[in-house]
Scaffold this active site. Structure first.
Site, PDB file in Angstrom:
ATOM      1  N   HIS A  14       0.841  -1.196   0.000  1.00 12.70           N
ATOM      2  CA  HIS A  14       0.000   0.000   0.000  1.00 12.70           C
ATOM      3  C   HIS A  14       0.874   1.243   0.000  1.00 12.70           C
ATOM      4  O   HIS A  14       2.093   1.173   0.104  1.00 12.70           O
ATOM      5  CB  HIS A  14      -0.977   0.002   1.182  1.00 12.70           C
ATOM      6  CG  HIS A  14      -0.360   0.160   2.537  1.00 12.70           C
ATOM      7  ND1 HIS A  14      -1.014   0.750   3.584  1.00 12.70           N
ATOM      8  CD2 HIS A  14       0.843  -0.207   3.032  1.00 12.70           C
ATOM      9  CE1 HIS A  14      -0.246   0.744   4.657  1.00 12.70           C
ATOM     10  NE2 HIS A  14       0.876   0.163   4.347  1.00 12.70           N
ATOM     11  N   CYS A  33       6.311   5.649   4.120  1.00 14.52           N
ATOM     12  CA  CYS A  33       5.039   5.015   3.749  1.00 14.52           C
ATOM     13  C   CYS A  33       4.360   5.727   2.578  1.00 14.52           C
ATOM     14  O   CYS A  33       3.407   5.212   2.002  1.00 14.52           O
ATOM     15  CB  CYS A  33       4.092   4.967   4.954  1.00 14.52           C
ATOM     16  SG  CYS A  33       4.716   3.929   6.284  1.00 14.52           S
ATOM     17  N   HIS A  39       4.935   0.129  -0.712  1.00 14.51           N
ATOM     18  CA  HIS A  39       5.723  -0.667   0.234  1.00 14.51           C
ATOM     19  C   HIS A  39       4.804  -1.767   0.751  1.00 14.51           C
ATOM     20  O   HIS A  39       3.586  -1.651   0.676  1.00 14.51           O
ATOM     21  CB  HIS A  39       6.282   0.180   1.385  1.00 14.51           C
ATOM     22  CG  HIS A  39       5.245   0.694   2.318  1.00 14.51           C
ATOM     23  ND1 HIS A  39       4.444   1.786   2.030  1.00 14.51           N
ATOM     24  CD2 HIS A  39       4.850   0.250   3.532  1.00 14.51           C
ATOM     25  CE1 HIS A  39       3.610   1.999   3.035  1.00 14.51           C
ATOM     26  NE2 HIS A  39       3.825   1.084   3.965  1.00 14.51           N
ATOM     27  N   HIS A  41       3.795  -5.259   3.501  1.00 17.80           N
ATOM     28  CA  HIS A  41       3.793  -5.791   4.859  1.00 17.80           C
ATOM     29  C   HIS A  41       3.373  -7.256   4.843  1.00 17.80           C
ATOM     30  O   HIS A  41       2.621  -7.688   3.974  1.00 17.80           O
ATOM     31  CB  HIS A  41       2.802  -5.036   5.749  1.00 17.80           C
ATOM     32  CG  HIS A  41       3.126  -3.598   5.923  1.00 17.80           C
ATOM     33  ND1 HIS A  41       4.104  -3.153   6.776  1.00 17.80           N
ATOM     34  CD2 HIS A  41       2.594  -2.493   5.347  1.00 17.80           C
ATOM     35  CE1 HIS A  41       4.161  -1.830   6.719  1.00 17.80           C
ATOM     36  NE2 HIS A  41       3.252  -1.402   5.861  1.00 17.80           N
ATOM     37  N   ASP A  79      -4.701 -10.784  -0.345  1.00 19.10           N
ATOM     38  CA  ASP A  79      -3.381 -11.410  -0.316  1.00 19.10           C
ATOM     39  C   ASP A  79      -2.628 -11.170  -1.617  1.00 19.10           C
ATOM     40  O   ASP A  79      -3.151 -11.396  -2.709  1.00 19.10           O
ATOM     41  CB  ASP A  79      -3.511 -12.913  -0.047  1.00 19.10           C
ATOM     42  CG  ASP A  79      -2.172 -13.564   0.226  1.00 19.10           C
ATOM     43  OD1 ASP A  79      -1.281 -12.901   0.805  1.00 19.10           O
ATOM     44  OD2 ASP A  79      -2.007 -14.749  -0.138  1.00 19.10           O
ATOM     45  N   HIS A  80      -1.392 -10.687  -1.484  1.00 15.36           N
ATOM     46  CA  HIS A  80      -0.523 -10.368  -2.610  1.00 15.36           C
ATOM     47  C   HIS A  80      -1.155  -9.344  -3.548  1.00 15.36           C
ATOM     48  O   HIS A  80      -1.024  -9.426  -4.777  1.00 15.36           O
ATOM     49  CB  HIS A  80      -0.093 -11.637  -3.369  1.00 15.36           C
ATOM     50  CG  HIS A  80       0.911 -12.420  -2.601  1.00 15.36           C
ATOM     51  ND1 HIS A  80       0.552 -13.317  -1.615  1.00 15.36           N
ATOM     52  CD2 HIS A  80       2.269 -12.424  -2.645  1.00 15.36           C
ATOM     53  CE1 HIS A  80       1.646 -13.850  -1.111  1.00 15.36           C
ATOM     54  NE2 HIS A  80       2.703 -13.331  -1.706  1.00 15.36           N
ATOM     55  N   GLU A 128       0.372  -4.875  11.447  1.00  9.83           N
ATOM     56  CA  GLU A 128       1.080  -4.449  10.243  1.00  9.83           C
ATOM     57  C   GLU A 128       2.572  -4.768  10.337  1.00  9.83           C
ATOM     58  O   GLU A 128       3.191  -5.192   9.366  1.00  9.83           O
ATOM     59  CB  GLU A 128       0.874  -2.946  10.048  1.00  9.83           C
ATOM     60  CG  GLU A 128       1.475  -2.385   8.793  1.00  9.83           C
ATOM     61  CD  GLU A 128       1.234  -0.906   8.656  1.00  9.83           C
ATOM     62  OE1 GLU A 128       0.756  -0.489   7.598  1.00  9.83           O
ATOM     63  OE2 GLU A 128       1.523  -0.159   9.612  1.00  9.83           O
TER      64      GLU A 128
END
Length: 139
Positions: A14, A33, A39, A41, A79-80, A128
């Site tokens: 995100h 960020c 970037h 997580h 996811d991903h 996170e």
């Protein structure tokens, strides 16, 4: 009251960015960020429901059912993925953990509440990083 907890894992990228601000202001407020190239997580999603155990099963909720709802409604969708670009329920919203947790609640609460006869969704915790997490109770 019994609290039942399920933990799931997913990876997502995100960017924290306010389009009404300059790049400089975004970097000042959000630091790395706000990276224009995103970037990522390794998130942990912890979902807690509460209720009275069913006298026939001893369950507040069947954990297999709970897991499947979380996977179908959230994990498969995030996811991903890039939260800012790829996730329908985050479109047009700030991709902060706070907002993300609130949006997850909106999706999971009606689904989980429907299968817990004597209970309901209690808390969403979104981890996170090892140092940063958010808890949301639907308030």
């Amino acid at each position: 009251m019994v609290y039942v907890v399920r933990k799931e894992h997913f990876n997502a990228a995100h960017r924290l960015y306010n389009p009404n601000w300059t790049e400089e202001k975004n970097r000042e407020v959000f630091g790395p960020c706000a990276n224009v190239n995103w970037h990522g997580h390794n998130f942990e999603l912890i979902v807690t429901v509460k209720g009275i155990p069913n006298p026939d099963t001893g369950f507040v909720i069947d954990m297999k059912v709970m897991s499947q709802i979380i996977k179908d409604e959230i994990i498969e969708r995030v996811d991903h993925k890039n939260l800012n670009l790829d996730v329908d329920f985050m479109q047009g919203k700030m991709a902060s953990c706070e907002i993300f947790a609130m949006e997850i609640w909106k999706i999971l609460a009606p689904k989980l509440d429907a299968v817990i006869p004597d209970g309901k969704l209690h808390c969403i915790e979104l981890i996170e990083t090892p140092k940063n997490s958010v808890k949301y109770y639907g308030e």
